[in-house]
Design an enzyme around this catalytic site. Sequence first.
Site, PDB file in Angstrom:
ATOM      1  N   TYR A  77     -10.986   4.442 -10.862  1.00 56.54           N
ATOM      2  CA  TYR A  77     -10.732   5.101  -9.565  1.00 56.54           C
ATOM      3  C   TYR A  77     -10.589   6.608  -9.688  1.00 56.54           C
ATOM      4  O   TYR A  77     -10.085   7.234  -8.747  1.00 56.54           O
ATOM      5  CB  TYR A  77      -9.401   4.631  -8.969  1.00 56.54           C
ATOM      6  CG  TYR A  77      -9.095   3.173  -9.023  1.00 56.54           C
ATOM      7  CD1 TYR A  77      -9.891   2.251  -8.340  1.00 56.54           C
ATOM      8  CD2 TYR A  77      -7.977   2.704  -9.717  1.00 56.54           C
ATOM      9  CE1 TYR A  77      -9.575   0.909  -8.367  1.00 56.54           C
ATOM     10  CE2 TYR A  77      -7.659   1.364  -9.729  1.00 56.54           C
ATOM     11  CZ  TYR A  77      -8.461   0.473  -9.063  1.00 56.54           C
ATOM     12  OH  TYR A  77      -8.145  -0.854  -9.082  1.00 56.54           O
ATOM     13  N   TYR A  91      -0.366  -1.625 -12.028  1.00 57.89           N
ATOM     14  CA  TYR A  91      -1.788  -1.801 -12.317  1.00 57.89           C
ATOM     15  C   TYR A  91      -2.183  -1.179 -13.656  1.00 57.89           C
ATOM     16  O   TYR A  91      -3.230  -0.571 -13.797  1.00 57.89           O
ATOM     17  CB  TYR A  91      -2.647  -1.236 -11.173  1.00 57.89           C
ATOM     18  CG  TYR A  91      -2.244  -1.816  -9.836  1.00 57.89           C
ATOM     19  CD1 TYR A  91      -2.559  -3.131  -9.514  1.00 57.89           C
ATOM     20  CD2 TYR A  91      -1.526  -1.062  -8.900  1.00 57.89           C
ATOM     21  CE1 TYR A  91      -2.162  -3.687  -8.296  1.00 57.89           C
ATOM     22  CE2 TYR A  91      -1.128  -1.599  -7.691  1.00 57.89           C
ATOM     23  CZ  TYR A  91      -1.442  -2.911  -7.392  1.00 57.89           C
ATOM     24  OH  TYR A  91      -1.053  -3.462  -6.199  1.00 57.89           O
ATOM     25  N   PRO A 140       4.956  -4.524  -0.721  1.00 56.37           N
ATOM     26  CA  PRO A 140       4.526  -3.425  -1.601  1.00 56.37           C
ATOM     27  C   PRO A 140       4.523  -3.833  -3.079  1.00 56.37           C
ATOM     28  O   PRO A 140       5.324  -4.661  -3.496  1.00 56.37           O
ATOM     29  CB  PRO A 140       5.592  -2.358  -1.365  1.00 56.37           C
ATOM     30  CG  PRO A 140       6.803  -3.119  -0.956  1.00 56.37           C
ATOM     31  CD  PRO A 140       6.330  -4.347  -0.238  1.00 56.37           C
ATOM     32  N   GLY A 141       3.624  -3.244  -3.824  1.00 60.26           N
ATOM     33  CA  GLY A 141       3.587  -3.469  -5.264  1.00 60.26           C
ATOM     34  C   GLY A 141       3.864  -2.155  -5.990  1.00 60.26           C
ATOM     35  O   GLY A 141       4.923  -1.912  -6.558  1.00 60.26           O
ATOM     36  N   ARG A 142       2.884  -1.285  -5.883  1.00 64.24           N
ATOM     37  CA  ARG A 142       2.912   0.000  -6.576  1.00 64.24           C
ATOM     38  C   ARG A 142       4.222   0.778  -6.412  1.00 64.24           C
ATOM     39  O   ARG A 142       4.753   1.334  -7.365  1.00 64.24           O
ATOM     40  CB  ARG A 142       1.741   0.808  -6.007  1.00 64.24           C
ATOM     41  CG  ARG A 142       1.619   2.182  -6.511  1.00 64.24           C
ATOM     42  CD  ARG A 142       0.276   2.786  -6.120  1.00 64.24           C
ATOM     43  NE  ARG A 142       0.114   4.018  -6.845  1.00 64.24           N
ATOM     44  CZ  ARG A 142      -0.118   4.089  -8.136  1.00 64.24           C
ATOM     45  NH1 ARG A 142      -0.270   3.001  -8.836  1.00 64.24           N
ATOM     46  NH2 ARG A 142      -0.200   5.233  -8.742  1.00 64.24           N
ATOM     47  N   CYS A 202     -15.728   2.580 -26.768  1.00 61.09           N
ATOM     48  CA  CYS A 202     -17.118   3.027 -26.797  1.00 61.09           C
ATOM     49  C   CYS A 202     -17.722   3.077 -25.404  1.00 61.09           C
ATOM     50  O   CYS A 202     -18.598   2.281 -25.058  1.00 61.09           O
ATOM     51  CB  CYS A 202     -17.925   2.113 -27.717  1.00 61.09           C
ATOM     52  SG  CYS A 202     -17.328   2.261 -29.386  1.00 61.09           S
ATOM     53  N   GLU A 203     -17.212   3.963 -24.607  1.00 57.03           N
ATOM     54  CA  GLU A 203     -17.684   4.193 -23.247  1.00 57.03           C
ATOM     55  C   GLU A 203     -17.457   5.668 -22.951  1.00 57.03           C
ATOM     56  O   GLU A 203     -16.366   6.184 -23.241  1.00 57.03           O
ATOM     57  CB  GLU A 203     -16.841   3.405 -22.229  1.00 57.03           C
ATOM     58  CG  GLU A 203     -16.920   1.916 -22.313  1.00 57.03           C
ATOM     59  CD  GLU A 203     -18.020   1.324 -21.438  1.00 57.03           C
ATOM     60  OE1 GLU A 203     -18.502   2.009 -20.510  1.00 57.03           O
ATOM     61  OE2 GLU A 203     -18.398   0.174 -21.712  1.00 57.03           O
ATOM     62  N   GLY A 256       0.801  -1.225   0.000  1.00 53.45           N
ATOM     63  CA  GLY A 256       0.000   0.000   0.000  1.00 53.45           C
ATOM     64  C   GLY A 256       0.828   1.266   0.000  1.00 53.45           C
ATOM     65  O   GLY A 256       0.270   2.368   0.082  1.00 53.45           O
ATOM     66  N   ARG A 268      -7.312   2.659 -14.818  1.00 53.48           N
ATOM     67  CA  ARG A 268      -7.301   3.338 -13.521  1.00 53.48           C
ATOM     68  C   ARG A 268      -8.057   4.675 -13.512  1.00 53.48           C
ATOM     69  O   ARG A 268      -8.793   4.953 -12.566  1.00 53.48           O
ATOM     70  CB  ARG A 268      -5.861   3.545 -13.026  1.00 53.48           C
ATOM     71  CG  ARG A 268      -5.103   2.231 -12.870  1.00 53.48           C
ATOM     72  CD  ARG A 268      -3.758   2.412 -12.200  1.00 53.48           C
ATOM     73  NE  ARG A 268      -3.891   2.643 -10.780  1.00 53.48           N
ATOM     74  CZ  ARG A 268      -3.661   3.770 -10.170  1.00 53.48           C
ATOM     75  NH1 ARG A 268      -3.256   4.811 -10.865  1.00 53.48           N
ATOM     76  NH2 ARG A 268      -3.812   3.883  -8.877  1.00 53.48           N
TER      77      ARG A 268
HETATM   78  N1  LLP Z   1      -0.825  -6.983  -0.449  1.00 55.06           N
HETATM   79  C1  LLP Z   1      -2.118  -7.271  -0.676  1.00 55.06           C
HETATM   80  C2  LLP Z   1      -2.751  -8.294   0.096  1.00 55.06           C
HETATM   81  C3  LLP Z   1      -2.810  -6.579  -1.654  1.00 55.06           C
HETATM   82  O1  LLP Z   1      -4.087  -6.855  -1.866  1.00 55.06           O
HETATM   83  C4  LLP Z   1      -2.161  -5.583  -2.407  1.00 55.06           C
HETATM   84  C5  LLP Z   1      -2.867  -4.845  -3.444  1.00 55.06           C
HETATM   85  C6  LLP Z   1      -0.805  -5.323  -2.139  1.00 55.06           C
HETATM   86  C7  LLP Z   1      -0.177  -6.036  -1.157  1.00 55.06           C
HETATM   87  C8  LLP Z   1      -0.013  -4.305  -2.886  1.00 55.06           C
HETATM   88  O2  LLP Z   1      -0.534  -3.011  -2.751  1.00 55.06           O
HETATM   89  P1  LLP Z   1       0.291  -1.792  -3.341  1.00 55.06           P
HETATM   90  O3  LLP Z   1       1.588  -1.640  -2.582  1.00 55.06           O
HETATM   91  O4  LLP Z   1       0.517  -2.023  -4.771  1.00 55.06           O
HETATM   92  O5  LLP Z   1      -0.567  -0.602  -3.124  1.00 55.06           O
HETATM   93  N2  LLP Z   1      -5.563  -1.609  -8.781  1.00 55.06           N
HETATM   94  C9  LLP Z   1      -5.411  -0.647  -7.736  1.00 55.06           C
HETATM   95  C10 LLP Z   1      -4.655  -1.177  -6.573  1.00 55.06           C
HETATM   96  C11 LLP Z   1      -5.269  -2.431  -6.025  1.00 55.06           C
HETATM   97  C12 LLP Z   1      -4.378  -3.092  -5.071  1.00 55.06           C
HETATM   98  C13 LLP Z   1      -4.835  -4.453  -4.745  1.00 55.06           C
HETATM   99  N3  LLP Z   1      -4.073  -5.062  -3.738  1.00 55.06           N
HETATM  100  C14 LLP Z   1      -4.748   0.598  -8.289  1.00 55.06           C
HETATM  101  O6  LLP Z   1      -4.463   0.618  -9.477  1.00 55.06           O
HETATM  102  O7  LLP Z   1      -4.557   1.572  -7.578  1.00 55.06           O
END
Ligand code: LLP
Length: 870
Positions: free
Chosen positions: A794, A850, A752-754, A821-822, A715, A790
């Site tokens: 969102y 994402y 973390p992902g993002r 077409c949206e 997150g 996105r």
């Molecule tokens: N751990 C869990 C259990 C998660 O569900 C997620 C993301 C992460 C870690 C990684 O979160 P991050 O660090 O990337 O924020 N599609 C959305 C974000 C959805 C995230 C889903 N879960 C976007 O584009 O903002």
Amino acid sequence: MSPNAPAPLSAGAPWIVMKFGGTSVATLPRWQNIRELVSSRRAEGARVLVVVSALTGITDALKQLCAQEDKGKRIEAYQAIAQRHYDLLDHMQLAAPETLAERLRELARLAEEGPALLGELAWSALVQAHGELMSSALGAAFLSHAGLPTQWVDARECLAAIALPNQNERTKLLSAMVEAKPDPALNARLEKLGEVFITQGFIARESQSRTVLLGRGGSDTSASYFGALLKAQRVEIWTDVAGMFTANPRQVPGARLLQKLDYEEAQEIASTGAKVLHPRCLSPLREPRVPMLIKDTNRPELEGTVIGPEVREHAPSVKAISARKGITLVSMESVGMWQQVGFLSDVFAHFKQHGLSVDLISSAETNVTVSLDPTENLLDSDAVAALASDLAKVCRVKVIAPCAAITMVGRGMRSMLHTLSSVLAEFGQLRVHLISQSSNNLNLTFVVDESVVDELVPRLHEMLIAAGALRTDDSALFGPSWQSLYGSGETVMAADAWWRAECRDQLLALAAEATPRYVYHLPTVRRQARELKTLTAVDRMHYAVKANTHPAILRALAEEGFGFECVSPGELKAVMAVVPETAPLLFTPNFAPREDYAWALTTRAAVSLDSLYPLEHWGEVFRGREIVLRVDLGRGLGHHEKVRTGGSGSKFGLPVDQLDAFLRLADTHGVVVRGLHAHLGSGILDVKHWGEVYSQLASIAERIGSVAFLDIGGGLGVPSHPGEARLDIAALDETLRKVKAAYPHYQLWMEPGRYLVADAGALITRVTQQKGKGSWRYLGVDTGMNSLIRPALYDAWHEIVNLTRLDEAATALYQVVGPICESGDVIGSDRRLPEAREGDVVLIAQAGAYGKVMASPYNLRDEAEEVILE
Ligand code: LLP
């Protein structure tokens, strides 16, 4: 005339009024600065009228003189005041000019004589007026001596106070108002006298020619009166800050300079808390349409704030958020008051009688609640108690204090409500006593407990930016942040992004081959990874692969020592195909079918459960195994409600009240809970969050006994709007180290992902067509929500640039749309970009997380292919 002196001005040359406050006129260097500024305006071909305040501290000293009953003490006070002026003259190496000597003699006489002759109020006004009379006399001498012949003008000969209804002797003499209309006679008189003039702020004359004061904000108001009288080209207010900001910079260092405002907006911002300008000083300028410019005396090179007639060429935006403390609410309850003739009038008569002016009003069938603002009222507890006891005769009264009014200001607030959903949600956690929307549609105000505002306002400011309600991307409106101008520095968004300079040519070449394309910059992924590795409190880092599953990225992160968090067998397989067998894996699915768990347990991944169901119904699958339990801590966080993964409105995590039931089931099946996990949402920019999660998980773990590690989720946000501050990773480490010190026996894991990949990716696309519709301009590109969902899903903000024309001026305001077409296929709304042409390459930034992973074949448009830059 010296060889470079500007040519003499002709009749009818424009006027510029320049006002300098107390600190700006208190020292020799400041006067040298004024000299430079004035001559530069004179060189523009304008006549200049300088309006000054008293030297800093002198107005207070004069007030103290007035308060002395003893003549000896008054004379002593006079001498100290005179000495301040002599000292400054000394520094200037000037002899006292006759204009100043005359003022000093008069002040000495007034001090000697006391109030008896003139009457207390008139005497006090005249004494106080000497602050400005003296500073202006001194200034005229200095400027003239420094080669800028300057005429001293007595403001009292130009500004005549008007009589107002409900005015008593005090307000008449100490808080006067002037009606300033363009005055050609004054103009003509001054034109004959010279080119540069100096006069006093704060003072005027009344009908009997007595000296009066203009009250609070006096000198700025004087400058405006003169601006109107002379129908000046502009009025410049020189002060110690570059202008008005989107919030109080002392509360919100990331507040942005507001470069353009219309009179009403500026007035609203000034009335709802900004201190830089008194709200009163704008109204004289409106009718003659004289613009006002606020500038920083110490940093004249900064743009400042221009306030003028309404400008419509910008995207609608919230302009500022302000907070006023010390608000008192008076709630009046009376059964059957609704539409009873005269009820309100009876109630308000009591306010009038106690001299209290009401600010906000909200009414219901049996209740009227109003607010009293301390800046407009002398609000001591006695005054409020006296009012309450009188009101008690006509209704039931409740006084609620101390409160604070939080106000969002922007032209057309009612049309921006849809952008405020996340901000409004924030108020859901607070006691909101009153909401008011101003009838001029310029503000929306929430009255809350005073204790919450210091923390709340910075958060709301950030959320307004994140929600795209405060359009900081519009660089014509929003200037730099206070922090970047005056603070110790802030990371300026994406100014150094890899795609802007380093890889631009490469990107243009890639786009010439094919578009749309996702391009990933591996050095950026590595840089982010290494930054996170500096979190010494974290024992194990995982990459949440859902953000981007490109094999090159997975490989790079494995090389950086990351483990991998996966939510499906597909993700696990993709990871296992490219990373070494030693890389740790997590499997954290949600509502997955039984066979997913069964399969994952055959791999080395640590498997997590987040409900009772799997153990209740498929206990044998987990028999004798170690698992991770994902809990719901009861709240969610993140950049949009759809990415918040906590609380009963979210499908994730085991509610803590089911923990005992879970542990009983685990026991039954010989399942050991080895890890606890929580992830509250995505795009969080508050470092305190992860510390709180760790503490909460630790206290739950204490109840379980078998837990060895706590996974506090991912997150970690990356700022997406210009001016948002980056996460302070060192501060995050500090927070984590502290909480870990309290529970040192657990390993700390994150996922973390993002944070790792967002900035590393860009989507490149090409301009297809343009269309004008009413006042809207649409810029079409060859991909849209099919590649990047996105914005549609969102309201996410992605910086968009025309890569072909990166250096051209951004003069067009576009809705950037794709070919799907949206109606929701809008990648960016109200974007200021250079005039575009068909074929231009448009880059959508921060698309590494994402992006491609959420793309779809919708409308059967070709999916964007992916390219890696090593
Ligand atoms: N751990 C869990 C259990 C998660 O569900 C997620 C993301 C992460 C870690 C990684 O979160 P991050 O660090 O990337 O924020 N599609 C959305 C974000 C959805 C995230 C889903 N879960 C976007 O584009 O903002």
